[in-house]
Scaffold this active site. Structure first.
Site, PDB file in Angstrom:
ATOM      1  CE  LYS A 258      -3.507  -2.345   2.851  1.00  0.00           C
ATOM      2  NZ  LYS A 258      -4.648  -2.404   1.935  1.00  0.00           N
ATOM      3  NE  ARG A 333     -10.478 -10.212  -2.511  1.00  0.00           N
ATOM      4  CZ  ARG A 333     -10.864  -9.198  -3.285  1.00  0.00           C
ATOM      5  NH1 ARG A 333     -11.216  -9.425  -4.541  1.00  0.00           N
ATOM      6  NH2 ARG A 333     -10.900  -7.975  -2.819  1.00  0.00           N
TER       7      ARG A 333
END
Length: 478
Positions: A258, A333
């Protein structure tokens, strides 16, 4: 904060008083003279609902409940007024308050009580210059013919569960890595009476948890998989409800680090789903709901070190499906997928997962609601939404059409872990759908789980979202 909530039939001494009224004339019985009553009436005419009367060190709060406030929106307004009252108590270092229910309404009185109680949370354990005179206890007395001590005990235990969730999320990864999370879950299970089983890395390798192990490859700390189970002797459900929570204790993004300014600041909160499942299990067990409930929590951090997975890698998941990794920052996920497929072992009547999963959910709804989708029936979705509306943790059901599934088809594996830029929250849900067979609801809590500015009784930082909603949903099934 030590919290006490007690029913009373007497007027306690030395505490501030809150009067919940429809007719202000009833205040005469509590010592309001004509001058005070006239002041209250003037404020009511000015459309004020929360009125403060102060005479030197004596303070009274009057909350006038309008006829159109006996609904979810009105009860939320009462919670927020409870937060306003608590701010006044905190400022004046007052540790006791008594709520007088002069309207005879259980829901309204509990809502005001809940607002005061939830507002008392503070995460200040690392403040070395904290005021030594800061109030560390809050005692709430409730005088109401519509409420008994059992109602108040239930509220106190639910509030405690929310505080536990908020504590877990607010802790930095330096003091809450996977090992410490496991220890705290075990301690909470021992205290509140639910069973805890924890799978270590070797066990996960034997079970072929390819998603969880894949995300963990960049970390020096091993992953863990937690099974929390509450099964009292008498349960009303033949098959359990399974709650699954994403437990990424810190998310750097992995190799896809990030980079936008501020994007890493709140990533200790990426285990918000796991914390909400822990809090829900505490609430269910401590209040002894006659429900068989199981919590599943996969936990790891997501780092760019060691042999971290990279875009282009193929992972074989717990259920045998293969996943092409396109972005290592779509890691939540991957660990949820293994947990969802493992839930098949319990043949559940319903699976609900909670995860701070996508920025798309934040862009869609902000901090004011949770994105929901899945394969459960419309009736079950409606029940969950009603529970969310009741506690004002609202869920917006997104479409789950087959076309969204086409966006995660892979040329070299069964599916890929990232779709297009559009509909990111839905394609993340479509990814998860490949790993769960039972009726299922996916809740993306990325928006409301961690807020940067003070938000009434939710405070700032971790909000504890999901705990009160799940408890209300499960209680309504009893």
């Amino acid at each position: 904060m030590q919290l006490s909530i007690k029913h009373t039939g007497e007027r306690p001494e030395g505490v501030r008083n809150i009067f919940l009224v429809k007719e202000t004339s009833l205040l005469k019985d509590f010592g309001f003279n004509n001058e005070a009553l006239a002041y209250v009436e003037s404020r009511v005419e000015a459309k004020e609902k929360l009125i403060t009367i102060q005479n030197y060190n004596i303070v009274y709060y009057v909350r006038v409940v309008a006829d159109d406030e006996y609904n979810n929106k009105g009860y939320e307004a009462l919670r927020k007024d409870g937060a306003t009252i608590y701010s006044s108590l905190k400022k004046d270092k007052q540790s006791g308050v008594c709520i007088y229910d002069l309207i005879g309404d259980k829901a309204a009185t509990l809502a005001l009580n809940e607002g005061v109680a939830l507002s008392s949370y503070a995460f200040d354990k690392y403040k070395t210059d904290a005021d030594e005179e800061q109030v560390k206890e809050l005692s709430i007395w409730v005088a109401s013919a519509a409420i008994n001590q059992g109602d108040l005990d239930e509220l106190r235990r639910l509030t405690n569960a929310v505080f536990i969730t908020r504590d877990l999320v607010n802790e930095p990864v330096s003091t809450l890595d996977v090992e410490e999370l496991s220890d705290r879950i075990s301690e909470l299970g021992a205290i509140h009476g639910f069973d805890v089983d924890i799978f270590n890395k070797a066990k996960l390798e034997s079970l072929k948890f390819g998603g969880l192990l894949g995300v963990n490859k960049g970390s020096i700390d091993p992953p863990a998989f937690h099974i929390l189970e509450w099964k009292p002797e008498s349960t009303i459900n033949e098959k359990p409800v399974v709650l699954v929570g994403k437990g990424v204790v810190f998310d750097t993004g992995g190799i896809n680090l990030k980079t936008p300014p501020g994007s890493l600041d709140d990533m200790k909160a990426d285990m918000g789903g796991a914390a909400s499942v822990v809090g829900a299990m505490v609430a269910v067990a401590s209040n002894k709901l006659p429900m068989h409930v199981i919590g599943l929590i996969p936990a790891t951090d997501n780092r760019p070190g060691g042999n971290a997975i990279v875009p282009g890698d193929i992972l074989t998941m717990h259920n045998g499906k293969t996943v092409e990794v396109l972005n290592t920052d779509a890691e939540g996920r991957l660990i949820l997928a293994d947990a969802l497929s493992y839930s098949k072992n319990y043949e559940p009547e319903l699976v609900i997962d909670l995860a701070t999963l996508t920025g798309s959910a934040v862009m869609a709804l902000g901090q004011y609601a949770t994105v929901g989708m899945g394969t459960a029936s419309d009736e079950v979705f409606q029940q969950l939404q009603e529970a969310g509306n009741c506690v004002y943790e609202r869920v917006v059901q997104f479409p789950f059409w087959d076309e969204y599934g086409d966006m995660i088809k892979s040329d070299i594996a069964d599916i890929k872990n990232l779709g297009a830029r559009e509909a990111g929250a839905i394609t993340a849900g479509k990814f998860l759908s490949h790993f769960v067979d039972s009726p299922w609801i996916h809740l993306d809590i990325a928006g409301p789980a961690f807020v940067k500015k003070d938000d009434s009784y939710r405070g700032s930082g971790a909000s504890g979202v999901g705990v009160r909603m799940l408890y209300a949903f499960l209680k309504n099934k009893c």
